[in-house]
Design a protein around this motif. Sequence first.
Motif, short mmCIF file in Angstrom:
data_model
loop_
_atom_site.label_atom_id
_atom_site.label_comp_id
_atom_site.label_asym_id
_atom_site.label_seq_id
_atom_site.Cartn_x
_atom_site.Cartn_y
_atom_site.Cartn_z
N LEU A 58 -4.91 12.92 -4.03
CA LEU A 58 -6.20 12.22 -3.95
C LEU A 58 -6.10 10.83 -4.57
O LEU A 58 -6.46 9.83 -3.95
CB LEU A 58 -7.28 13.04 -4.65
CG LEU A 58 -8.68 12.42 -4.68
CD1 LEU A 58 -9.22 12.27 -3.28
CD2 LEU A 58 -9.62 13.26 -5.53
N LEU A 59 -5.58 10.75 -5.77
CA LEU A 59 -5.42 9.47 -6.46
C LEU A 59 -4.51 8.53 -5.68
O LEU A 59 -4.84 7.36 -5.44
CB LEU A 59 -4.87 9.69 -7.87
CG LEU A 59 -4.54 8.42 -8.66
CD1 LEU A 59 -5.80 7.62 -8.96
CD2 LEU A 59 -3.81 8.77 -9.95
N ALA A 60 -3.35 9.06 -5.25
CA ALA A 60 -2.37 8.23 -4.54
C ALA A 60 -2.96 7.69 -3.23
O ALA A 60 -2.77 6.53 -2.88
CB ALA A 60 -1.10 9.04 -4.26
N THR A 61 -3.69 8.55 -2.52
CA THR A 61 -4.28 8.13 -1.25
C THR A 61 -5.38 7.09 -1.45
O THR A 61 -5.42 6.07 -0.75
CB THR A 61 -4.85 9.35 -0.49
OG1 THR A 61 -3.78 10.28 -0.28
CG2 THR A 61 -5.43 8.95 0.84
N THR B 50 2.48 11.22 -10.32
CA THR B 50 1.38 12.09 -10.77
C THR B 50 1.27 13.39 -9.98
O THR B 50 0.69 14.35 -10.48
CB THR B 50 0.02 11.36 -10.63
OG1 THR B 50 -0.25 11.14 -9.24
CG2 THR B 50 0.03 10.04 -11.37
N GLY B 51 1.79 13.41 -8.76
CA GLY B 51 1.62 14.57 -7.90
C GLY B 51 0.19 14.72 -7.40
O GLY B 51 -0.16 15.71 -6.76
N ASN B 52 -0.65 13.72 -7.65
CA ASN B 52 -2.06 13.77 -7.29
C ASN B 52 -2.27 13.05 -5.95
O ASN B 52 -2.29 11.82 -5.89
CB ASN B 52 -2.90 13.11 -8.39
CG ASN B 52 -4.38 13.26 -8.16
OD1 ASN B 52 -4.84 13.35 -7.03
ND2 ASN B 52 -5.13 13.29 -9.25
N THR C 56 9.38 15.37 -1.37
CA THR C 56 9.09 14.29 -2.31
C THR C 56 10.37 13.57 -2.71
O THR C 56 10.40 12.33 -2.78
CB THR C 56 8.36 14.83 -3.57
OG1 THR C 56 7.17 15.48 -3.15
CG2 THR C 56 8.01 13.71 -4.52
N LEU C 57 11.42 14.32 -2.96
CA LEU C 57 12.71 13.73 -3.31
C LEU C 57 13.24 12.88 -2.15
O LEU C 57 13.67 11.74 -2.33
CB LEU C 57 13.70 14.84 -3.67
CG LEU C 57 15.02 14.41 -4.27
CD1 LEU C 57 14.81 13.74 -5.63
CD2 LEU C 57 15.94 15.62 -4.43
N ALA D 121 0.84 -1.21 0.00
CA ALA D 121 0.00 0.00 0.00
C ALA D 121 0.87 1.25 0.00
O ALA D 121 0.61 2.20 -0.75
CB ALA D 121 -0.93 0.00 1.20
N THR D 122 1.91 1.24 0.82
CA THR D 122 2.83 2.38 0.88
C THR D 122 3.56 2.54 -0.44
O THR D 122 3.75 3.67 -0.92
CB THR D 122 3.84 2.17 2.02
OG1 THR D 122 3.11 1.95 3.23
CG2 THR D 122 4.74 3.37 2.19
N ILE D 123 3.96 1.44 -1.04
CA ILE D 123 4.68 1.50 -2.32
C ILE D 123 3.77 2.10 -3.40
O ILE D 123 4.19 2.99 -4.14
CB ILE D 123 5.18 0.09 -2.73
CG1 ILE D 123 6.27 -0.38 -1.76
CG2 ILE D 123 5.69 0.09 -4.17
CD1 ILE D 123 6.61 -1.85 -1.86
N PHE D 124 2.53 1.63 -3.46
CA PHE D 124 1.59 2.19 -4.44
C PHE D 124 1.39 3.68 -4.22
O PHE D 124 1.38 4.47 -5.16
CB PHE D 124 0.24 1.45 -4.38
CG PHE D 124 0.14 0.30 -5.32
CD1 PHE D 124 -0.39 0.47 -6.59
CD2 PHE D 124 0.58 -0.97 -4.96
CE1 PHE D 124 -0.48 -0.61 -7.48
CE2 PHE D 124 0.49 -2.05 -5.82
CZ PHE D 124 -0.04 -1.86 -7.09
#
Length: 196
Positions: A31-34, A27-29, A151-152, A16-19
């Motif tokens: 909402l999608l990532a969460t 994507t920087g998104n 993020t880096l 889940a963390t990897i995804f």
Amino acid sequence: MHFFRAFKPIALDLIATIFFAVLFWATGNILLATLVGVAVGIGRFIYLKMNKLPIGPLQYLSVVLVIVAGVTTLITNNPQFMMVKSSVVTAAVGIVMLTTNWMAPYLPPIVTENLDQKVINFASRGWGVLQIVLGAANAYIALNFSVATWTLYTSFVPTTATVATFVLQYVVFRVLIRRNIIAKGAAGDAAPAATR
């Protein structure tokens, strides 16, 4: 004890963390990532339950944290909260690692039969300390640097530290196991000779 076979269960528990990290980085998104991270975390937990596979303390903690942290991130939609949230999650994992026998589900019989429990406990606690240090470092970066820097950092440092620690543990365990098996073999050979 093969490296990739040993690493696979841990990688699956971190799926889940990897995804989340890969999607957010790509994507920087948020909402999608969460949403994907929460869905994958819950899916993994359901898979384990349906197949009656053992679920360790880290797996229970992981699914709770994924849901709680994911929902809170979606409600607040605050990037700094999301960045600091990682520290809370990592610290919680570190505390569980310091206070439970979390490694037990991951260790094959060759390890438990050939290593002193003190060595296993030391390695287990070492993982807890690493998680707390990574959580503190993450909070420092999140509160003092830009989202791009965070993020880096989060894309490389925690993963690199985790993989390096896993490789070190794997090598040390392998050396100690080999030494103990050889010692047991020598003791077994010496026993019949002593009775002659």
